[in-house]
Scaffold this active site. Structure first.
Site, PDB file in Angstrom:
ATOM      1  N   SER B 160       0.978  -1.216  -0.072  1.00 49.94           N
ATOM      2  CA  SER B 160      -0.033   0.080  -0.088  1.00 49.94           C
ATOM      3  C   SER B 160       0.891   1.237   0.091  1.00 49.94           C
ATOM      4  O   SER B 160       1.821   1.410   0.770  1.00 49.94           O
ATOM      5  CB  SER B 160      -0.892  -0.221   1.290  1.00 49.94           C
ATOM      6  OG  SER B 160      -1.762  -1.000   1.165  1.00 49.94           O
ATOM      7  N   GLU B 243      -1.613  -4.898  13.874  1.00 52.54           N
ATOM      8  CA  GLU B 243      -2.219  -4.690  12.822  1.00 52.54           C
ATOM      9  C   GLU B 243      -3.820  -5.104  12.879  1.00 52.54           C
ATOM     10  O   GLU B 243      -4.718  -4.371  12.583  1.00 52.54           O
ATOM     11  CB  GLU B 243      -1.679  -5.038  11.422  1.00 52.54           C
ATOM     12  CG  GLU B 243      -2.477  -4.812  10.294  1.00 52.54           C
ATOM     13  CD  GLU B 243      -1.781  -5.350   9.027  1.00 52.54           C
ATOM     14  OE1 GLU B 243      -0.843  -6.416   9.080  1.00 52.54           O
ATOM     15  OE2 GLU B 243      -2.144  -4.792   7.831  1.00 52.54           O
TER      16      GLU B 243
HETATM   17  C1  LIG Z   1      -6.217  -2.950  -0.188  1.00 47.17           C
HETATM   18  C2  LIG Z   1      -5.163  -3.901   0.174  1.00 47.17           C
HETATM   19  C3  LIG Z   1      -3.896  -3.450   0.777  1.00 47.17           C
HETATM   20  C4  LIG Z   1      -2.701  -4.327   0.974  1.00 47.17           C
HETATM   21  N1  LIG Z   1      -1.699  -3.748   1.486  1.00 47.17           N
HETATM   22  C5  LIG Z   1      -0.493  -4.588   1.668  1.00 47.17           C
HETATM   23  C6  LIG Z   1       0.718  -4.201   2.090  1.00 47.17           C
HETATM   24  O1  LIG Z   1       0.707  -2.534   2.419  1.00 47.17           O
HETATM   25  N2  LIG Z   1       1.607  -4.717   2.161  1.00 47.17           N
HETATM   26  C7  LIG Z   1       1.641  -6.357   1.899  1.00 47.17           C
HETATM   27  O2  LIG Z   1       2.604  -7.014   2.211  1.00 47.17           O
HETATM   28  N3  LIG Z   1       0.507  -6.699   1.641  1.00 47.17           N
HETATM   29  C8  LIG Z   1      -0.687  -5.840   1.453  1.00 47.17           C
HETATM   30  N4  LIG Z   1      -1.876  -6.681   1.136  1.00 47.17           N
HETATM   31  C9  LIG Z   1      -1.776  -7.814   0.813  1.00 47.17           C
HETATM   32  C10 LIG Z   1      -2.419  -9.085   1.749  1.00 47.17           C
HETATM   33  O3  LIG Z   1      -1.813  -8.993   2.984  1.00 47.17           O
HETATM   34  C11 LIG Z   1      -2.735 -10.230   0.978  1.00 47.17           C
HETATM   35  O4  LIG Z   1      -3.843  -9.841  -0.051  1.00 47.17           O
HETATM   36  C12 LIG Z   1      -3.263 -11.220   2.169  1.00 47.17           C
HETATM   37  O5  LIG Z   1      -2.224 -11.565   2.707  1.00 47.17           O
HETATM   38  C13 LIG Z   1      -4.005 -12.388   1.100  1.00 47.17           C
HETATM   39  O6  LIG Z   1      -2.982 -12.908   0.236  1.00 47.17           O
HETATM   40  P1  LIG Z   1      -3.359 -13.080  -1.603  1.00 47.17           P
HETATM   41  O7  LIG Z   1      -4.015 -11.879  -1.829  1.00 47.17           O
HETATM   42  O8  LIG Z   1      -2.265 -13.409  -2.279  1.00 47.17           O
HETATM   43  O9  LIG Z   1      -4.599 -14.035  -1.373  1.00 47.17           O
HETATM   44  P2  LIG Z   1      -4.551 -15.690  -1.275  1.00 47.17           P
HETATM   45  O10 LIG Z   1      -3.631 -16.077  -0.089  1.00 47.17           O
HETATM   46  O11 LIG Z   1      -4.193 -16.188  -2.816  1.00 47.17           O
HETATM   47  O12 LIG Z   1      -5.885 -16.051  -0.977  1.00 47.17           O
HETATM   48  C14 LIG Z   1      -7.149 -16.050  -1.903  1.00 47.17           C
HETATM   49  C15 LIG Z   1      -8.204 -16.614  -1.241  1.00 47.17           C
HETATM   50  O13 LIG Z   1      -7.882 -17.746  -0.814  1.00 47.17           O
HETATM   51  C16 LIG Z   1      -8.216 -17.935   0.623  1.00 47.17           C
HETATM   52  N5  LIG Z   1      -7.320 -18.792   1.331  1.00 47.17           N
HETATM   53  C17 LIG Z   1      -5.851 -18.990   1.316  1.00 47.17           C
HETATM   54  N6  LIG Z   1      -5.475 -20.098   1.896  1.00 47.17           N
HETATM   55  C18 LIG Z   1      -6.746 -20.250   2.598  1.00 47.17           C
HETATM   56  C19 LIG Z   1      -6.829 -21.392   3.778  1.00 47.17           C
HETATM   57  N7  LIG Z   1      -5.705 -22.327   4.151  1.00 47.17           N
HETATM   58  N8  LIG Z   1      -8.086 -21.835   4.160  1.00 47.17           N
HETATM   59  C20 LIG Z   1      -9.069 -21.158   3.624  1.00 47.17           C
HETATM   60  N9  LIG Z   1      -9.117 -19.878   2.560  1.00 47.17           N
HETATM   61  C21 LIG Z   1      -7.918 -19.618   2.173  1.00 47.17           C
HETATM   62  C22 LIG Z   1      -8.112 -16.527   1.134  1.00 47.17           C
HETATM   63  O14 LIG Z   1      -8.619 -16.254   2.284  1.00 47.17           O
HETATM   64  C23 LIG Z   1      -8.686 -15.736   0.061  1.00 47.17           C
HETATM   65  O15 LIG Z   1      -9.958 -15.660   0.109  1.00 47.17           O
HETATM   66  C24 LIG Z   1      -2.637  -5.859   0.653  1.00 47.17           C
HETATM   67  C25 LIG Z   1      -4.055  -6.172   0.103  1.00 47.17           C
HETATM   68  C26 LIG Z   1      -5.113  -5.475  -0.145  1.00 47.17           C
HETATM   69  C27 LIG Z   1      -6.418  -5.891  -0.553  1.00 47.17           C
END
Ligand SMILES: Cc1cc2nc3c(=O)[nH]c(=O)nc-3n(C[C@H](O)[C@H](O)[C@H](O)COP(=O)(O)OP(=O)(O)OC[C@H]3O[C@@H](n4cnc5c(N)ncnc54)[C@H](O)[C@@H]3O)c2cc1C
Lengths: 357, 386
Positions: B160, B243
């Protein structure tokens, strides 16, 4: 009783799906968005070649004289593709309204051009505040104290009202009603505007069904592909249950939408309640699918890259259009509580019959 | 139990209120995630710092006021009541700040905390990677020791405000042979280091609110490591606790939203579905429950407790409440809900649509709600691991 679509009806829908899969891809939408375009004339021509703009126009005006139950699956396909062109409002709402006034020579002329798709017609319904796709219409059907007026786009001033869905091109229309523009008096107009609202709600619902289903497909594909903790995320029950919940909502919105299409011209509270039920449940299904679609994609779903937001935004627009949730909930409650309409097991379908072939 | 404020706390509230009244910008600033909005938000951080309000819970020597958590909650209440701008440095002050306080060396604290409180340096969080989101321990970015420097390689994503930020706090593998939670270190990196590229990523509103960061042999001093080599995971989990648990989304924010929801309801009630009346009441209750729960947590922390698994409860509650409140507002706005501010006829629709879109990110960032539910089920309730 046969609550199913004919082979022809399904074939038309499939043809539209194939056309739009080819002509209205995510890449196409993104290109238009970047260019700030609201309408693709080449794609509109393809839709015209299939006779879709005039699908519900009478044969004497050059149309196919088909019915709402023939168009409802087409509208669903348009939702599925997040189609930017105003086919649904043109063919599903404006054309039947014009057809009801075909005895008027001025209307007939506009209807003939509308049936081929050469002259698009937009509808200014009082439930909507603004007119969608007014800028690319040749003529507008406008409300004035329940009268219906048919006005050339050259005689109106349009003020753009940006929507979160950049493909919904909304305008405030400034115009002067006159004896020359009037094509139906208030008594006749009242019924026409009422039916237009129902058609608007029905086709918003049909589009929402298509949108909801498309979002689920996009999310399912991603959930199979994306791995976290060494497994496809779709193997986690949290994700499975989210997507299954979407599908339940879609499947239980579907029958109301189809039954409404088959009975929409029937007067009386049963059909009004049915149309509202269709709109409310289909909007809810699309909205829920859109939010779930974002969630299943994680941060990717919150990015511009994934298509889910196109549908999310369209669903936000359609939720308010053609009667918002408050209006439709009030209408259902009114029909059920105050109208004296039959309730209970023998009253599943309006008038006791389903008109779907 | 004593659910009244002390005279000192009341005096503190009055002081904050007066200052906010005199200093909060009259006009609403553009979102801090946009080019136009970032600079005025950054200026606001400096204004806050001049009033010594940058981060009230920090010790005076670091630019704070040494406030306890109850005072912090009071500060936040007055902050949101005054409709002060969002905190553009939230990832610095709310996440890294408390982490530095716990794990930083005296030199690191002196170097970074005052600059953060002063609003001089804006921070981004660089943890997620394309293949390491929920499964953060799958991260692959590396920090290879070369004398008294680390050489950073890798690809971070979703960071972000990284397009605007000056520094990032990242997690890197310092032991290339390590797996999962071991061998990770927590490193502070200036974003203008040669070998770093930041590309904005557009969010669903079209703005580049987050970014990917490429590290191509970027060199930082070993002294920029927080804690011991290989302790990064433990430190990061403490950060994640702040957080999710306490700082990132304080209750006042949602109480203000609930209040605005009530105002909106009163304005348009006659046109609404009667069911909305009870939904609005429910939202007010939820916001109150969240506030009370936060006071409870603050009291426990003041009495020597720690934030544990319950941070996951907090995160689910506020993020889902936020989506609900905005959905209800959009239903009230009905046919006007889809309009952008730019619409000439938008009237007084407020910022509900923007707020709704942003609320959809809540169940994703700071650890998705699915993961939080897994944590609650497995670690709090003791259900078998899936
Ligand atoms: C607006 C915004 C700001 C952000 N800012 C930052 C930031 O400043 N710095 C940073 O490092 N990151 C940031 N993030 C990233 C955020 O931390 C990740 O989006 C989050 O950790 C999820 O990872 P992913 O997006 O890869 O989704 P994935 O991990 O690929 O997940 C996809 C879906 O699968 C589900 N899922 C995954 N594993 C499991 C499980 N074991 N059981 C059940 N469901 C599961 C998840 O809940 C989700 O619904 C930001 C995200 C957003 C949307």
């Amino acid at each position: 009783m046969d609550f199913s679509f004919s082979e022809e009806q399904q074939m038309v829908a499939q043809t539209v799906r194939d056309l739009l899969t080819d002509q209205c891809s995510s890449a196409d939408l993104r290109k238009m968005m970047t260019a700030g375009e609201g309408l693709d004339e080449a794609r509109w021509t393809k839709l015209c070649e299939m006779g879709l703009p005039g699908i519900m126009a009478p044969e004497e005006a050059g149309g196919l004289a088909l019915k709402d139950e023939d168009f409802v699956l087409v509208a669903e396909e348009c939702g599925r593709a997040a189609l930017p062109e105003p086919l649904v409002e043109h063919a599903g709402i404006a054309v039947p309204m014009l057809a009801a006034l075909i005895d008027n020579p001025a209307v007939r002329k506009v209807l003939e051009a509308a049936a081929t798709g050469e002259g698009r017609v937009a509808v200014g319904h009082p439930a909507n505040l603004f007119v969608d796709a007014a800028d690319t219409a040749a003529a507008l059907l406008l409300w004035h104290n329940d009268e219906v007026h048919l006005v050339s786009v050259d005689d109106v001033k349009l003020v753009r009202q940006p929507s979160i869905d950049s493909f919904r091109r909304l305008f405030r229309v400034e115009w002067m009603p006159s004896a020359k523009t009037k094509v139906a008096d208030a008594a006749k107009g009242k019924a026409l505007w009422a039916l237009a609202l129902d058609r608007g709600a029905l086709y918003a619902a049909a589009q929402c069904l298509g949108m909801g289903q498309r979002i689920v497909e996009i999310a399912v594909a991603y959930a199979k592909d994306r791995t976290q903790f060494g497994k496809a995320i779709g193997s986690y029950q949290a994700i499975k249950h989210h997507l299954a919940n979407c599908q339940v909502k879609i499947e239980y919105a579907r029958p109301a939408v189809y039954a409404a299409a088959a009975t929409i011209e029937t007067p009386g509270p049963e059909v009004r309640a049915l149309v509202s039920n269709a709109k409310l449940s289909a909007v809810e299904a699309a909205d829920f699918a859109a939010r779930t679609g974002v969630q299943v994609h994680g941060a990717m779903g919150y990015s511009w890259e994934v298509d889910v937001h196109f549908f999310l935004k369209r669903a936000l627009g359609l939720a308010g259009a053609w009667g918002d949730r408050n209006m439709h909930l009030a209408r259902v409650a009114d029909c059920v509580l105050n109208s004296g309409m039959p309730l209970g097991p023998a009253a599943t379908f309006p008038g006791g019959t389903a008109h779907a072939r | 139990m004593k659910l009244t404020y002390t005279p000192e706390q009341e005096a503190f509230r009055a002081e904050v209120r007066a200052w906010m009244k005199a200093n909060v910008p009259k006009e609403t600033l553009a979102s801090h995630d946009t080019v136009e909005g970032f600079t005025p938000h950054w200026e606001w951080e400096k204004t806050l710092a001049k009033g010594q309000w940058g981060m009230v819970t920090w010790p005076k020597e670091y630019g704070g006021r040494g406030c306890d958590l109850i005072q912090w909650l009071i500060f936040e209440e007055e902050y949101y009541r005054a409709q002060a701008p969002g905190r553009v440095n939230q990832n610095g002050i709310f996440l890294l700040g408390p982490t530095l306080m716990e794990f930083g060396s005296p030199e690191q604290k002196a170097r970074f905390l005052p600059a953060m409180a002063a609003g001089d340096e804006i921070w981004a969080q660089a943890w997620s990677e394309p293949q390491a989101g929920s499964d953060l321990a799958a991260l692959r970015s590396t920090a290879t020791r070369d004398g008294d420097e680390y050489v950073l390689r890798g690809h971070k994503i979703w960071s972000s405000r990284a397009v605007f930020a000056h520094w990032c706090f990242g997690m890197f593998r310092t032991d290339p042979k390590s797996e999962k939670h071991r061998g990770i270190s927590f490193i502070l990196v200036p974003l203008n280091t040669p070998g770093i590229r930041v590309n904005g990523i557009r969010q669903i509103d079209g703005e580049a609110g987050f970014a990917e960061i490429f590290f191509e042999d970027a060199r930082v001093p070993v002294a920029n490591r927080l804690g011991e080599e290989g302790d990064g995971w433990k430190i990061a989990m403490a950060t994640a606790g702040f957080e999710r648990g306490m700082m990132l989304r304080s209750p006042a924010r949602f109480q203000v939203t609930a209040e605005r929801l009530v105002e909106l309801y009163k304005k348009v009630a006659d046109k609404l579905d009667p069911g909305l009346r009870s939904q609005v009441a429910q939202m007010w209750m939820d916001a109150q429950s969240f506030a009370m729960s936060t006071y409870m947590m603050a009291s426990r922390l003041i009495n020597g407790g720690h934030i544990g698994v319950e941070a996951s409860l907090t995160k689910i509650f506020w993020s889902e409440m936020d989506v609900n409140m905005h959905r209800i507002a959009l239903q009230m706005l009905g046919v006007r809900a889809e309009l952008l501010h730019a619409a000439p006829d938008a009237g007084d629709i407020g910022s509900w649509l923007d707020g709704y879109i942003f609320s959809l990110a809540g169940p994703i960032y700071a650890g998705t709600n699915e993961i939080q539910r897994n944590i609650i089920a497995e670690r709090l309730l003791g259900l078998p691991r899936g």
